[in-house]
Design a protein around this motif. Structure first.
Motif, PDB file in Angstrom:
ATOM      1  N   PHE A  73     -37.018  26.423 -42.971  1.00 37.76           N
ATOM      2  CA  PHE A  73     -36.388  25.509 -42.025  1.00 37.76           C
ATOM      3  C   PHE A  73     -34.979  25.994 -41.688  1.00 37.76           C
ATOM      4  N   ASP A  74     -34.231  26.428 -42.698  1.00 33.62           N
ATOM      5  CA  ASP A  74     -32.878  26.944 -42.461  1.00 33.62           C
ATOM      6  C   ASP A  74     -32.904  28.145 -41.523  1.00 33.62           C
ATOM      7  N   ASP A  75     -33.862  29.046 -41.727  1.00 29.86           N
ATOM      8  CA  ASP A  75     -33.983  30.219 -40.850  1.00 29.86           C
ATOM      9  C   ASP A  75     -34.338  29.809 -39.425  1.00 29.86           C
ATOM     10  N   PHE A  76     -35.213  28.806 -39.295  1.00 33.25           N
ATOM     11  CA  PHE A  76     -35.583  28.304 -37.972  1.00 33.25           C
ATOM     12  C   PHE A  76     -34.356  27.743 -37.253  1.00 33.25           C
ATOM     13  N   ILE A  77     -33.571  26.943 -37.937  1.00 32.05           N
ATOM     14  CA  ILE A  77     -32.393  26.326 -37.322  1.00 32.05           C
ATOM     15  C   ILE A  77     -31.348  27.381 -36.978  1.00 32.05           C
ATOM     16  N   ARG A  78     -31.187  28.378 -37.813  1.00 37.15           N
ATOM     17  CA  ARG A  78     -30.177  29.420 -37.569  1.00 37.15           C
ATOM     18  C   ARG A  78     -30.511  30.296 -36.367  1.00 37.15           C
ATOM     19  N   ARG A  79     -31.743  30.251 -35.888  1.00 40.61           N
ATOM     20  CA  ARG A  79     -32.100  31.001 -34.682  1.00 40.61           C
ATOM     21  C   ARG A  79     -31.345  30.495 -33.459  1.00 40.61           C
ATOM     22  N   PHE A  80     -30.896  29.264 -33.518  1.00 42.01           N
ATOM     23  CA  PHE A  80     -30.263  28.634 -32.358  1.00 42.01           C
ATOM     24  C   PHE A  80     -28.746  28.686 -32.458  1.00 42.01           C
ATOM     25  N   ALA A  81     -28.229  29.853 -32.765  1.00 41.76           N
ATOM     26  CA  ALA A  81     -26.787  30.028 -32.908  1.00 41.76           C
ATOM     27  C   ALA A  81     -26.123  30.420 -31.594  1.00 41.76           C
ATOM     28  N   SER A  82     -26.896  30.906 -30.632  1.00 42.15           N
ATOM     29  CA  SER A  82     -26.299  31.334 -29.366  1.00 42.15           C
ATOM     30  C   SER A  82     -26.526  30.279 -28.290  1.00 42.15           C
ATOM     31  N   ASN A  83     -25.744  30.387 -27.244  1.00 38.83           N
ATOM     32  CA  ASN A  83     -25.865  29.444 -26.123  1.00 38.83           C
ATOM     33  C   ASN A  83     -27.239  29.521 -25.470  1.00 38.83           C
ATOM     34  N   TYR A  84     -27.761  30.735 -25.284  1.00 38.64           N
ATOM     35  CA  TYR A  84     -29.052  30.886 -24.617  1.00 38.64           C
ATOM     36  C   TYR A  84     -30.201  30.315 -25.445  1.00 38.64           C
ATOM     37  N   MET A  85     -30.156  30.519 -26.746  1.00 40.07           N
ATOM     38  CA  MET A  85     -31.226  29.984 -27.596  1.00 40.07           C
ATOM     39  C   MET A  85     -31.177  28.447 -27.643  1.00 40.07           C
ATOM     40  N   ARG A  86     -29.988  27.908 -27.652  1.00 37.91           N
ATOM     41  CA  ARG A  86     -29.873  26.448 -27.624  1.00 37.91           C
ATOM     42  C   ARG A  86     -30.359  25.903 -26.285  1.00 37.91           C
ATOM     43  N   ALA A  87     -30.025  26.582 -25.209  1.00 39.63           N
ATOM     44  CA  ALA A  87     -30.513  26.154 -23.895  1.00 39.63           C
ATOM     45  C   ALA A  87     -32.038  26.184 -23.872  1.00 39.63           C
ATOM     46  N   LEU A  88     -32.630  27.206 -24.460  1.00 42.56           N
ATOM     47  CA  LEU A  88     -34.085  27.323 -24.497  1.00 42.56           C
ATOM     48  C   LEU A  88     -34.732  26.171 -25.261  1.00 42.56           C
ATOM     49  N   ILE A  89     -34.216  25.840 -26.437  1.00 42.58           N
ATOM     50  CA  ILE A  89     -34.835  24.764 -27.225  1.00 42.58           C
ATOM     51  C   ILE A  89     -34.679  23.425 -26.517  1.00 42.58           C
ATOM     52  N   TYR A  90     -33.542  23.202 -25.881  1.00 41.47           N
ATOM     53  CA  TYR A  90     -33.351  21.942 -25.161  1.00 41.47           C
ATOM     54  C   TYR A  90     -34.255  21.861 -23.931  1.00 41.47           C
ATOM     55  N   ILE A  91     -34.447  22.973 -23.240  1.00 44.18           N
ATOM     56  CA  ILE A  91     -35.349  22.973 -22.085  1.00 44.18           C
ATOM     57  C   ILE A  91     -36.778  22.673 -22.530  1.00 44.18           C
ATOM     58  N   LEU A  92     -37.197  23.267 -23.651  1.00 46.64           N
ATOM     59  CA  LEU A  92     -38.537  22.999 -24.163  1.00 46.64           C
ATOM     60  C   LEU A  92     -38.708  21.529 -24.562  1.00 46.64           C
ATOM     61  N   MET A  93     -37.717  20.983 -25.240  1.00 47.03           N
ATOM     62  CA  MET A  93     -37.794  19.568 -25.636  1.00 47.03           C
ATOM     63  C   MET A  93     -37.806  18.660 -24.407  1.00 47.03           C
ATOM     64  N   SER A  94     -37.011  19.010 -23.420  1.00 45.84           N
ATOM     65  CA  SER A  94     -36.964  18.229 -22.191  1.00 45.84           C
ATOM     66  C   SER A  94     -38.296  18.298 -21.453  1.00 45.84           C
ATOM     67  N   ALA A  95     -38.874  19.482 -21.403  1.00 48.58           N
ATOM     68  CA  ALA A  95     -40.150  19.652 -20.705  1.00 48.58           C
ATOM     69  C   ALA A  95     -41.247  18.785 -21.329  1.00 48.58           C
ATOM     70  N   VAL A  96     -41.264  18.708 -22.651  1.00 52.10           N
ATOM     71  CA  VAL A  96     -42.257  17.867 -23.323  1.00 52.10           C
ATOM     72  C   VAL A  96     -42.080  16.409 -22.912  1.00 52.10           C
ATOM     73  N   GLN A  97     -40.844  15.968 -22.819  1.00 50.25           N
ATOM     74  CA  GLN A  97     -40.611  14.572 -22.448  1.00 50.25           C
ATOM     75  C   GLN A  97     -40.915  14.329 -20.966  1.00 50.25           C
ATOM     76  N   TRP A  98     -40.712  15.332 -20.122  1.00 49.45           N
ATOM     77  CA  TRP A  98     -41.094  15.182 -18.716  1.00 49.45           C
ATOM     78  C   TRP A  98     -42.607  15.067 -18.584  1.00 49.45           C
ATOM     79  N   VAL A  99     -43.331  15.794 -19.425  1.00 50.27           N
ATOM     80  CA  VAL A  99     -44.795  15.717 -19.400  1.00 50.27           C
ATOM     81  C   VAL A  99     -45.268  14.322 -19.816  1.00 50.27           C
ATOM     82  N   SER A 100     -44.434  13.596 -20.541  1.00 51.64           N
ATOM     83  CA  SER A 100     -44.809  12.230 -20.958  1.00 51.64           C
ATOM     84  C   SER A 100     -45.018  11.300 -19.765  1.00 51.64           C
ATOM     85  N   LEU A 101     -44.591  11.718 -18.589  1.00 49.17           N
ATOM     86  CA  LEU A 101     -44.833  10.916 -17.383  1.00 49.17           C
ATOM     87  C   LEU A 101     -46.321  10.773 -17.086  1.00 49.17           C
TER      88      LEU A 101
END
Length: 148
Positions: A73-101
């Motif tokens: 889990f620590d290794d998974f979380i540490r993958r999101f240390a850069s701006n681009y990786m954080r943007a990617l995870i947030y876009i993926l989470m957002s996309a899942v919630q948009w699909v909830s429509l």
């Protein structure tokens, strides 16, 4: 550096981090609220609830030091240390919630919108070549070093 000073730096990663903290509360509340919804919406509310726990570990770095978590889990979380990786995870989470429509309009749209805002802030920070700066209030360089 105070919170006001951090916002005055005009570094979009600070804006993204604080939007992410808002998303923690929003995803948790909306995940719980929608779990008693129609059967098709329940998986999306569970994912939203899980996202809140993932985001809190991404955005508040000193929690990895004080909470007993596995090394995977620590290794998974540490993958999101850069701006681009954080943007990617947030876009993926957002996309899942948009699909909830698909299950009908619900308050999960608010989570999708704020997750998208956080993604845009991190993406802007990456595109402007701004270094990722963790807020000292949320356990950035200052608090994390005091714990060690």
């Amino acid at each position: 550096m105070t919170l006001g000073d951090e916002f005055r730096t005009r570094n979009f990663s600070i804006y993204g981090q604080w939007t992410g903290v808002l998303c923690v509360f929003l995803c948790f509340a909306l995940g719980v609220a929608n779990i008693f919804a129609p059967i098709l919406r329940i998986p999306f509310s569970i994912v939203c609830l899980c996202c809140s726990f993932i985001i809190i570990f991404i955005e508040v770095p000193f929690l990895l030091r004080i909470c007993p978590t596995s090394s995977k889990f620590d290794d998974f979380i540490r993958r999101f240390a850069s701006n681009y990786m954080r943007a990617l995870i947030y876009i993926l989470m957002s996309a899942v919630q948009w699909v909830s429509l698909v299950s009908g309009a619900s308050s999960l749209i608010a989570a999708a919108v704020f997750l998208l805002f956080a993604a845009v802030f991190y993406l802007l920070a990456g595109l402007k070549h701004q270094e990722f700066i963790s807020s000292k209030t949320l356990g950035g360089q200052g608090i994390a070093q005091m714990i060690v």
